[in-house]
Design an enzyme around this catalytic site. Sequence first.
Site, PDB file in Angstrom:
ATOM      1  N   HIS A  69       3.472 -15.740  -2.085  1.00  0.00           N
ATOM      2  CA  HIS A  69       2.276 -16.396  -1.444  1.00  0.00           C
ATOM      3  C   HIS A  69       2.504 -16.027  -0.347  1.00  0.00           C
ATOM      4  O   HIS A  69       2.919 -15.258   0.764  1.00  0.00           O
ATOM      5  CB  HIS A  69       3.484 -18.194  -1.448  1.00  0.00           C
ATOM      6  N   THR A  71       2.150 -17.976   3.649  1.00  0.00           N
ATOM      7  CA  THR A  71       2.651 -19.381   4.079  1.00  0.00           C
ATOM      8  C   THR A  71       1.811 -19.657   5.028  1.00  0.00           C
ATOM      9  O   THR A  71       2.294 -18.445   5.696  1.00  0.00           O
ATOM     10  CB  THR A  71       3.960 -19.038   4.265  1.00  0.00           C
ATOM     11  N   HIS A 153       0.886 -13.168   6.091  1.00  0.00           N
ATOM     12  CA  HIS A 153       1.201 -12.383   5.100  1.00  0.00           C
ATOM     13  C   HIS A 153       1.607 -12.687   3.664  1.00  0.00           C
ATOM     14  O   HIS A 153       2.178 -13.753   3.443  1.00  0.00           O
ATOM     15  CB  HIS A 153       2.449 -11.909   5.591  1.00  0.00           C
ATOM     16  N   THR A 155       5.055 -11.586   1.313  1.00  0.00           N
ATOM     17  CA  THR A 155       6.999 -11.447   1.384  1.00  0.00           C
ATOM     18  C   THR A 155       6.903 -11.096   0.610  1.00  0.00           C
ATOM     19  O   THR A 155       7.094 -11.702  -0.852  1.00  0.00           O
ATOM     20  CB  THR A 155       7.912 -11.604   1.360  1.00  0.00           C
TER      21      THR A 155
END
Length: 222
Positions: A69, A71, A153, A155
């Site tokens: 995902h 965030t 971004h 992760t």
Amino acid sequence: GPLEEMSIPLYFGWFLLSSVQDKVRCTSMDFLKTLDTLEAFKKHMTDFTGKAEKEVDLEQYFQGKGTLHCTTKFCNYGKAEGAKEYVQNPAVQDFYGSTFELSLSALFVTPRTVGARVSLTEEQLKLWPADAEKEAESAVPAAASLPLGSRAHVTLGCAEGVEPVQTGLDLLQILALQQEGQQGELVEEMELGPLTYYGEGRWLLSLREPICAPACFSSFYK
Ligand code: 2AM
């Protein structure tokens, strides 16, 4: 709207649909595998191992962190600064549950994290907190002067003992270097695009063709 009756989640974000999660994981694994074999990477291996002569298996070095995902806002169940305001943002209410197409424009690796840079559209930036970059200032002093959305971004993995919040900070650090005029060292043209080294174990692969990742804007509770 439905959000009003809900308690505040751990975080809001765009959750990649499962088919594209597999694709992104594969691309990232392939990248780590290739990076590991490059002479240029071996030359800077001590960035990762701390000592010469030691080999590192990047695929083992990083651990995945669940659902992929991006965030938008870490709310910590309402305890994080600006969490309540974020929930009340009309864009957050309106777009909750909607699907977007995220553009993953680069992959980056540091001794702490591996991640994908997300290049947000104007519409997607409506869900991006105005102070997301500024909040990173204590870790990355130049962060506040970077464009809104720079921190966005996904992760892909963290080294042992590293929390995922680090991934966005690592990305901001690379972008801050670029903004200062540090071009980095163009190491080679890989199949997916140019690979650049920014020192201290920081590697950036710009994707010639960004990965288009369908993702649902939603929230996560644990
Ligand atoms: P990530 O966005 O880099 O993956 C739960 O911990 C999620 O919220 C993770 O996805 C994590 O990092 C993100 N997160 C944790 N703490 C954060 C913080 N202080 N600021 C922004 N994002 C955070």
